[in-house]
Design a protein around this motif. Structure first.
Motif, PDB file in Angstrom:
ATOM      1  N   ILE A  15       0.830  -1.198   0.000  1.00 30.41           N
ATOM      2  CA  ILE A  15       0.000   0.000   0.000  1.00 30.41           C
ATOM      3  C   ILE A  15       0.870   1.255   0.000  1.00 30.41           C
ATOM      4  O   ILE A  15       0.636   2.189  -0.750  1.00 30.41           O
ATOM      5  N   ARG A  16       1.913   1.244   0.851  1.00 29.77           N
ATOM      6  CA  ARG A  16       2.739   2.433   1.010  1.00 29.77           C
ATOM      7  C   ARG A  16       4.108   2.018   1.536  1.00 29.77           C
ATOM      8  O   ARG A  16       4.224   1.196   2.428  1.00 29.77           O
ATOM      9  N   SER A  17       5.166   2.630   0.983  1.00 29.67           N
ATOM     10  CA  SER A  17       6.534   2.454   1.461  1.00 29.67           C
ATOM     11  C   SER A  17       7.119   3.841   1.686  1.00 29.67           C
ATOM     12  O   SER A  17       6.966   4.710   0.829  1.00 29.67           O
ATOM     13  N   PHE A  18       7.808   4.027   2.816  1.00 27.23           N
ATOM     14  CA  PHE A  18       8.363   5.352   3.090  1.00 27.23           C
ATOM     15  C   PHE A  18       9.489   5.284   4.111  1.00 27.23           C
ATOM     16  O   PHE A  18       9.644   4.301   4.813  1.00 27.23           O
ATOM     17  N   VAL A  85       6.932  -0.194   5.594  1.00 25.26           N
ATOM     18  CA  VAL A  85       6.130  -0.726   4.493  1.00 25.26           C
ATOM     19  C   VAL A  85       4.775  -1.123   5.058  1.00 25.26           C
ATOM     20  O   VAL A  85       4.687  -1.865   6.034  1.00 25.26           O
ATOM     21  N   LEU A  86       3.745  -0.604   4.443  1.00 22.76           N
ATOM     22  CA  LEU A  86       2.377  -0.918   4.826  1.00 22.76           C
ATOM     23  C   LEU A  86       1.777  -1.751   3.700  1.00 22.76           C
ATOM     24  O   LEU A  86       1.726  -1.304   2.550  1.00 22.76           O
ATOM     25  N   THR A  87       1.385  -2.977   4.023  1.00 18.06           N
ATOM     26  CA  THR A  87       0.752  -3.846   3.029  1.00 18.06           C
ATOM     27  C   THR A  87      -0.659  -4.185   3.504  1.00 18.06           C
ATOM     28  O   THR A  87      -1.056  -3.797   4.604  1.00 18.06           O
ATOM     29  N   THR A  88      -1.356  -4.923   2.698  1.00 15.19           N
ATOM     30  CA  THR A  88      -2.719  -5.297   3.061  1.00 15.19           C
ATOM     31  C   THR A  88      -2.752  -6.255   4.244  1.00 15.19           C
ATOM     32  O   THR A  88      -3.779  -6.370   4.901  1.00 15.19           O
ATOM     33  N   VAL A 141       6.164   2.569  19.072  1.00 13.69           N
ATOM     34  CA  VAL A 141       6.071   4.011  18.863  1.00 13.69           C
ATOM     35  C   VAL A 141       7.120   4.398  17.834  1.00 13.69           C
ATOM     36  O   VAL A 141       8.314   4.190  18.044  1.00 13.69           O
ATOM     37  N   GLU A 142       6.693   4.942  16.719  1.00 15.67           N
ATOM     38  CA  GLU A 142       7.593   5.371  15.654  1.00 15.67           C
ATOM     39  C   GLU A 142       7.460   6.872  15.457  1.00 15.67           C
ATOM     40  O   GLU A 142       6.370   7.379  15.199  1.00 15.67           O
ATOM     41  N   LYS A 143       8.589   7.572  15.574  1.00 10.58           N
ATOM     42  CA  LYS A 143       8.594   9.034  15.447  1.00 10.58           C
ATOM     43  C   LYS A 143       8.912   9.441  14.012  1.00 10.58           C
ATOM     44  O   LYS A 143       9.491   8.679  13.255  1.00 10.58           O
ATOM     45  N   ASP A 144       8.537  10.656  13.682  1.00 11.18           N
ATOM     46  CA  ASP A 144       8.846  11.285  12.393  1.00 11.18           C
ATOM     47  C   ASP A 144       8.272  10.529  11.199  1.00 11.18           C
ATOM     48  O   ASP A 144       8.935  10.334  10.187  1.00 11.18           O
ATOM     49  N   ILE A 145       7.035  10.113  11.315  1.00  6.83           N
ATOM     50  CA  ILE A 145       6.348   9.458  10.208  1.00  6.83           C
ATOM     51  C   ILE A 145       5.797  10.548   9.279  1.00  6.83           C
ATOM     52  O   ILE A 145       5.036  11.411   9.721  1.00  6.83           O
ATOM     53  N   PRO A 146       6.196  10.544   7.986  1.00  4.48           N
ATOM     54  CA  PRO A 146       5.680  11.564   7.071  1.00  4.48           C
ATOM     55  C   PRO A 146       4.215  11.305   6.728  1.00  4.48           C
ATOM     56  O   PRO A 146       3.766  10.156   6.731  1.00  4.48           O
ATOM     57  N   LYS A 147       3.479  12.363   6.443  1.00  8.69           N
ATOM     58  CA  LYS A 147       2.057  12.267   6.095  1.00  8.69           C
ATOM     59  C   LYS A 147       1.317  11.409   7.109  1.00  8.69           C
ATOM     60  O   LYS A 147       0.606  10.460   6.758  1.00  8.69           O
ATOM     61  N   ILE A 148       1.516  11.739   8.375  1.00  4.50           N
ATOM     62  CA  ILE A 148       1.040  10.919   9.486  1.00  4.50           C
ATOM     63  C   ILE A 148      -0.456  10.655   9.436  1.00  4.50           C
ATOM     64  O   ILE A 148      -0.897   9.543   9.715  1.00  4.50           O
ATOM     65  N   GLN A 149      -1.237  11.642   9.081  1.00  2.00           N
ATOM     66  CA  GLN A 149      -2.691  11.454   9.068  1.00  2.00           C
ATOM     67  C   GLN A 149      -3.114  10.467   7.992  1.00  2.00           C
ATOM     68  O   GLN A 149      -4.005   9.635   8.214  1.00  2.00           O
ATOM     69  N   GLU A 150      -2.467  10.524   6.824  1.00  2.00           N
ATOM     70  CA  GLU A 150      -2.782   9.571   5.756  1.00  2.00           C
ATOM     71  C   GLU A 150      -2.372   8.157   6.151  1.00  2.00           C
ATOM     72  O   GLU A 150      -3.113   7.200   5.909  1.00  2.00           O
ATOM     73  N   VAL A 151      -1.183   8.034   6.748  1.00  4.89           N
ATOM     74  CA  VAL A 151      -0.693   6.716   7.168  1.00  4.89           C
ATOM     75  C   VAL A 151      -1.611   6.139   8.243  1.00  4.89           C
ATOM     76  O   VAL A 151      -1.987   4.968   8.190  1.00  4.89           O
ATOM     77  N   ARG A 152      -1.984   6.964   9.222  1.00  2.00           N
ATOM     78  CA  ARG A 152      -2.863   6.499  10.301  1.00  2.00           C
ATOM     79  C   ARG A 152      -4.211   6.062   9.755  1.00  2.00           C
ATOM     80  O   ARG A 152      -4.732   5.000  10.099  1.00  2.00           O
ATOM     81  N   ALA A 153      -4.784   6.846   8.853  1.00  2.00           N
ATOM     82  CA  ALA A 153      -6.090   6.506   8.275  1.00  2.00           C
ATOM     83  C   ALA A 153      -6.000   5.219   7.447  1.00  2.00           C
ATOM     84  O   ALA A 153      -6.880   4.352   7.536  1.00  2.00           O
ATOM     85  N   GLU A 154      -4.942   5.080   6.666  1.00  2.00           N
ATOM     86  CA  GLU A 154      -4.768   3.880   5.849  1.00  2.00           C
ATOM     87  C   GLU A 154      -4.556   2.656   6.727  1.00  2.00           C
ATOM     88  O   GLU A 154      -5.133   1.591   6.494  1.00  2.00           O
ATOM     89  N   LEU A 155      -3.744   2.804   7.767  1.00  2.00           N
ATOM     90  CA  LEU A 155      -3.494   1.699   8.694  1.00  2.00           C
ATOM     91  C   LEU A 155      -4.780   1.297   9.411  1.00  2.00           C
ATOM     92  O   LEU A 155      -5.093   0.114   9.533  1.00  2.00           O
ATOM     93  N   PHE A 156      -5.545   2.281   9.846  1.00  2.00           N
ATOM     94  CA  PHE A 156      -6.813   2.002  10.519  1.00  2.00           C
ATOM     95  C   PHE A 156      -7.784   1.283   9.579  1.00  2.00           C
ATOM     96  O   PHE A 156      -8.451   0.328   9.965  1.00  2.00           O
TER      97      PHE A 156
END
Length: 170
Positions: A15-18, A85-88, A141-156
């Motif tokens: 889904i996302r790599s960063f 890396v966020l996968t399904t 706990v992971e600090k300095d995650i870019p586009k945090i709101q998008e990552v959190r919403a996608e993860l949720f």
């Protein structure tokens, strides 16, 4: 990036790599600039007629290279070799330059996803991601995650899909 495609399971999609947010490189960048300026000034002010001028210049260059390595190059390598890396099916956190450490959290084990942002982090679009799981580590706990709101919403969303038995919203 940190999870090659051939390591994905059947039906699993990336889904996302960063990397961590670029703000981690601000300090090393300023260290680089200051060290280069200080080195140039030191080389300029070493008198040419001094009998140890050559060795003085060599000492300045050696010290500068050592400090550049410690304060700029190593932090850059740590940043470059930290990947998410966020996968399904899972959230993978990989760190390490010479030695590699990888944490994988299956979506089915995630209990809570939350994010925190300071005022400056809100302006930069990054933040701290907290993932609570039913696994051994409990809370990551992971600090300095870019586009945090998008990552959190996608993860949720992926956690909800995993708990419903859905994959990719199906």
């Amino acid at each position: 990036m940190t999870l090659p495609d051939h390591h994905l399971t059947q039906g699993e999609r990336r889904i996302r790599s960063f990397h961590p947010h670029w703000k981690r490189l601000i300090g090393p960048f300023f260290a680089l600039v200051l060290l280069v300026v200080a080195c140039g000034a030191a080389l300029f002010f070493i008198p040419g007629d001094w009998q140890y001028a050559f060795w003085g210049r060599v000492a300045v260059l050696v010290i500068t290279v050592i400090l550049l390595t410690i304060w700029s190059f190593v932090p850059y390598l740590k940043w470059k070799n930290t990947g998410y890396v966020l996968t399904t099916h899972r959230f993978t956190i990989s760190t390490g330059v010479l030695n590699k450490s990888t944490d994988e959290i299956p979506m089915t084990k995630v209990n809570t996803v939350s994010s925190d942002q300071t005022f400056v982090e809100r302006m930069l679009g990054c933040g701290t991601l907290t993932v609570e799981s039913a696994g051994e580590k409990g809370q990551i706990v992971e600090k300095d995650i870019p586009k945090i709101q998008e990552v959190r919403a996608e993860l949720f969303r992926l956690v909800e899909d995993a708990s419903d038995g859905d994959v990719d919203g199906r």
